[in-house]
Design an enzyme around this catalytic site. Structure first.
Site, short mmCIF file in Angstrom:
data_model
loop_
_atom_site.label_atom_id
_atom_site.label_comp_id
_atom_site.label_asym_id
_atom_site.label_seq_id
_atom_site.Cartn_x
_atom_site.Cartn_y
_atom_site.Cartn_z
N ARG A 150 0.80 -1.22 0.00
CA ARG A 150 0.00 0.00 0.00
C ARG A 150 0.84 1.27 0.00
O ARG A 150 0.43 2.29 -0.57
CB ARG A 150 -0.93 -0.02 1.23
CG ARG A 150 -2.01 1.05 1.21
CD ARG A 150 -2.79 1.08 2.51
NE ARG A 150 -4.00 1.90 2.43
CZ ARG A 150 -4.54 2.52 3.45
NH1 ARG A 150 -4.01 2.42 4.66
NH2 ARG A 150 -5.64 3.25 3.29
N ALA B 273 -7.27 6.95 -0.47
CA ALA B 273 -7.00 5.52 -0.45
C ALA B 273 -7.96 4.93 0.58
O ALA B 273 -7.89 5.27 1.76
CB ALA B 273 -5.55 5.24 -0.07
N SER B 274 -8.86 4.08 0.14
CA SER B 274 -9.87 3.53 1.04
C SER B 274 -9.23 2.65 2.10
O SER B 274 -8.12 2.14 1.94
CB SER B 274 -10.90 2.73 0.25
OG SER B 274 -11.53 3.55 -0.71
N ALA B 275 -9.95 2.45 3.21
CA ALA B 275 -9.47 1.57 4.26
C ALA B 275 -9.26 0.16 3.69
O ALA B 275 -10.10 -0.33 2.92
CB ALA B 275 -10.47 1.53 5.40
#
Length: 387
Positions: free
Chosen positions: A36, A98-100
């Site tokens: 990530r 940036a999504s969880a």
């Protein structure tokens, strides 16, 4: 500088994601292969934990805080005000993120992409999901990712290229899909939608699936998993929670300010009943009214707004204050919005308070409708698609 324990941080992030049937080891393997941190800018805003506590993270100023946030199950805001503003303490207009990781795992699990499949992603964002999808479909599959914001798309292309992934990335209106590269086996949507564009159904082969965050304006949103039938109609259900920033073409309008001609009314119904209603009730109210409901708390008070999304000059404010037997209602316009929302809520109660998993949606060339238990039990008339 990349620390030596990135692998440990990835495993810690994965361990923080609560177990769920759709969160498979195959998806976690993709997260291990596509780290990530390659997609997070050096300066961003982290929304930490379930309470989404804001924290500015800066890799140069405080690298440990940056790494800890990146490898937590948290949303990382990467753009505010469509790029017109700077990320700083108090920034409250997030427009790309940036999504969880848990949410990413949910949508990928519902999508269930298989090696060799063709996938359309609507909303590239940082590019992390495009790279994850590329890993999941493998070298014999293909991923097309479309992003409306040129600056976001440019940075995403750099992020993705640095990891070695090779999705086909384009700039454009994701609501139109990508007919030149259709048909697709899967359509993965990473922005909230109120109206499902039929173009996505048209561009998906029979038996293919579309996964999206359905965000009608009441509550945070619902994951929706649609399967396309041979007759060009899509049916599906709401498997769980999903909250994303709205597709730009479907953002709700701003309410028109008070002109002073409203009516002062009262209600015996505690507005918190609607504000904190369960997911099933929110879907029922959305289907039956089409209204937007927002609220905020200030000390012991709660303020709840109901707005007609087609006429933002028509809205109602309901105020909760402790110790009151009746609550203030200020209604602007002739439409009794508060009555409509509460009537819909109590209809849901009369049905036995069905949960989110009993609701579904059908999408046709003429529009969409929400139903309870089966497609023949529609809760609303089909609504026309937005252009």
């Amino acid at each position: 500088m990349k620390p030596q324990n990135v692998g440990q941080r990835i495993e810690q992030m994965i361990a923080e994601i609560p177990p769920a049937a759709q969160r498979t080891e195959r998806i976690f393997d993709a997260m291990r292969a596509v780290p990530r941190h390659s997609f997070i800018p050096g300066h961003a805003q982290a929304l930490l934990g379930a309470a989404e506590v804001e924290q500015i993270i800066d890799r140069d100023a405080d690298p440990e805080r940056w790494w800890n946030a990146v490898y937590s199950d948290s949303v990382i805001v990467t753009q505010v005000s469509d790029g017109a503003g700077e990320i700083m303490p108090g920034s409250d207009d997030p427009t790309s993120s940036a999504s969880a990781p848990s949410t990413v795992a949910d949508l990928l699990g519902w999508l269930d992409p298989e090696p060799g499949q063709r996938v359309l992603e609507v909303g590239t964002g940082t590019g992390w999901t495009a790279a994850l999808l590329s890993h999941l479909v493998g070298e014999h599959g293909s991923v097309t990712s479309i992003e409306v914001d040129e600056a976001v798309a440019e940075q995403a292309a750099k992020n993705v290229a640095a990891t070695g992934a090779r999705p086909h990335m384009i700039i454009g209106d994701g609501a139109k899909g990508c007919p030149d590269r259709a048909p697709f086996d899967r359509v993965h949507v990473t922005c909230g939608v109120r109206t499902v564009p039929y173009a996505w159904v048209e561009q998906t082969r029979p038996g293919g699936m579309i996964v999206l965050p359905y965000c009608p304006g009441l509550g945070n949103g619902h994951g929706l998993r649609l399967t396309v039938m041979p007759d060009g109609i899509a049916h599906g259900r709401f498997p769980g929670f999903a909250a994303y920033m709205m597709m730009r073409s479907q953002r709700p309008p701003d309410a028109i300010p008070d002109d002073g001609n409203g009516q002062d009314l009262t209600t015996r119904i505690d507005p918190r009943t609607i504000a904190y209603a369960p997911a099933g009730a929110l879907l029922a109210m959305a289907a039956l009214t089409g209204l937007q409901v927002t609220f905020k708390g200030e000390g012991d008070q709660l303020f709840l707004w109901v707005m007609d999304q087609s006429d933002p000059g028509v809205w109602t404010l309901i105020t909760y204050a402790p110790g009151h037997q009746e609550y203030e209602v200020y209604q602007l316009g002739d439409r009794p919005l508060w009555e409509e929302v509460t009537d819909a809520y109590f209809r849901w109660v009369s049905w036995g308070e069905p949960g989110r998993d009993r609701f579904g949606m059908t999408v046709t060339p003429d529009g969409q409708r929400i139903w309870l238990d089966a497609p023949g039990h529609a809760l609303q008339r089909p609504s026309p698609h937005e252009s």
